[in-house]
Write a protein that holds these residues in place. Structure first.
Motif, PDB file in Angstrom:
ATOM      1  N   ASP A   1       3.990   5.008   7.416  1.00 18.86           N
ATOM      2  CA  ASP A   1       2.981   5.260   6.528  1.00 18.86           C
ATOM      3  C   ASP A   1       3.317   6.340   5.596  1.00 18.86           C
ATOM      4  O   ASP A   1       4.593   6.995   5.845  1.00 18.86           O
ATOM      5  CB  ASP A   1       1.502   5.651   7.064  1.00 18.86           C
ATOM      6  N   PRO A   2       2.902   6.599   4.422  1.00 15.48           N
ATOM      7  CA  PRO A   2       3.167   7.820   3.435  1.00 15.48           C
ATOM      8  C   PRO A   2       3.081   9.226   4.006  1.00 15.48           C
ATOM      9  O   PRO A   2       3.536   9.886   3.251  1.00 15.48           O
ATOM     10  CB  PRO A   2       2.066   7.467   2.354  1.00 15.48           C
ATOM     11  N   PHE A   3       2.521   9.416   5.127  1.00 12.23           N
ATOM     12  CA  PHE A   3       2.310  10.550   5.890  1.00 12.23           C
ATOM     13  C   PHE A   3       3.354  10.715   7.089  1.00 12.23           C
ATOM     14  O   PHE A   3       3.325  11.874   7.694  1.00 12.23           O
ATOM     15  CB  PHE A   3       1.041  10.744   6.210  1.00 12.23           C
ATOM     16  N   GLY A   4       4.310   9.943   7.262  1.00 17.25           N
ATOM     17  CA  GLY A   4       5.345  10.025   8.249  1.00 17.25           C
ATOM     18  C   GLY A   4       5.039   9.255   9.510  1.00 17.25           C
ATOM     19  O   GLY A   4       5.712   9.531  10.613  1.00 17.25           O
ATOM     20  N   ASN A   5       3.815   8.748   9.790  1.00 18.28           N
ATOM     21  CA  ASN A   5       3.409   8.216  11.040  1.00 18.28           C
ATOM     22  C   ASN A   5       3.924   6.777  11.217  1.00 18.28           C
ATOM     23  O   ASN A   5       4.203   6.045  10.187  1.00 18.28           O
ATOM     24  CB  ASN A   5       1.849   8.102  11.146  1.00 18.28           C
ATOM     25  N   LEU A   6       4.541   6.195  12.234  1.00 18.76           N
ATOM     26  CA  LEU A   6       4.817   5.139  12.539  1.00 18.76           C
ATOM     27  C   LEU A   6       3.885   3.990  12.948  1.00 18.76           C
ATOM     28  O   LEU A   6       2.840   4.317  13.766  1.00 18.76           O
ATOM     29  CB  LEU A   6       6.009   4.787  13.721  1.00 18.76           C
TER      30      LEU A   6
ATOM     31  N   LEU B   1       0.964  -1.143  -0.145  1.00 20.19           N
ATOM     32  CA  LEU B   1       0.137  -0.040   0.009  1.00 20.19           C
ATOM     33  C   LEU B   1       0.846   1.274  -0.029  1.00 20.19           C
ATOM     34  O   LEU B   1       0.292   2.305   0.101  1.00 20.19           O
ATOM     35  CB  LEU B   1      -0.825   0.183   1.174  1.00 20.19           C
ATOM     36  N   GLY B   2       2.198   1.270   0.104  1.00 19.60           N
ATOM     37  CA  GLY B   2       2.906   2.231   0.076  1.00 19.60           C
ATOM     38  C   GLY B   2       3.695   2.756   1.378  1.00 19.60           C
ATOM     39  O   GLY B   2       4.413   3.685   1.350  1.00 19.60           O
ATOM     40  N   ALA B   3       3.404   1.979   2.281  1.00 18.01           N
ATOM     41  CA  ALA B   3       4.337   2.125   3.680  1.00 18.01           C
ATOM     42  C   ALA B   3       5.972   1.723   3.255  1.00 18.01           C
ATOM     43  O   ALA B   3       6.160   1.104   2.522  1.00 18.01           O
ATOM     44  CB  ALA B   3       3.743   1.431   4.643  1.00 18.01           C
TER      45      ALA B   3
END
Length: 143
Positions: free
Chosen positions: A116-121, A92-94
């Motif tokens: 994740d693609p937004f910088g979250n672990l 999914l892009g992680a």
């Protein structure tokens, strides 16, 4: 499927894109958005055995600077198939943050983490304790 915890909040510069990504990951749509579905500053999902809440907040509301690298504590979500869920997250892009690691002395506790693609672990885990709690709850549920 992710399972466990009560509420987790992540930040994203693009809440609409984060909503779409997490909808794919969780297999459901966000049930809540403010101030509007079209231009959300916050969206929320409920999922899993205990209807855990995951909120995505516009990064402009963060009390701290939200950078471009991985951020936050690693919260480990129980999954039944660690290898399969790790691969699904990567598909999914992680990006891989920590490969599968055995925890303890062959006790069944294993973890992995992605960004994740937004910088979250995002941590995922095989957790025998979680499964025991769930089994106990089901065994004691009224018929």
């Amino acid at each position: 499927m992710l399972r466990g915890l009560a509420t987790v909040s992540f930040y994203a510069d693009d809440v609409k894109a984060a909503r779409e990504w997490y909808s794919k990951l969780l297999g459901i749509e966000a049930y809540y958005a403010v101030p509007s579905v079209e231009e959300p500053a916050y969206v929320e999902f409920r999922f899993g055995d205990f209807q855990c809440e995951l909120g995505i907040i516009d990064a402009k509301y963060a009390r701290q600077e939200v950078g471009s690298g991985p951020a936050g504590a690693i919260i480990n979500w129980h999954v039944d198939d660690l290898e399969g869920e790790l691969q699904r997250l990567l598909d999914l892009g992680a990006t891989l943050h920590e490969p599968i690691v055995e925890r303890g002395n062959n006790t069944g506790f294993r973890t992995a983490a992605v960004v994740d693609p937004f910088g979250n672990l995002i941590g995922i885990m095989n957790n025998p304790h979680y499964l025991q709690i769930l089994a106990d709850l089901r065994a004691n549920a009224p018929a």
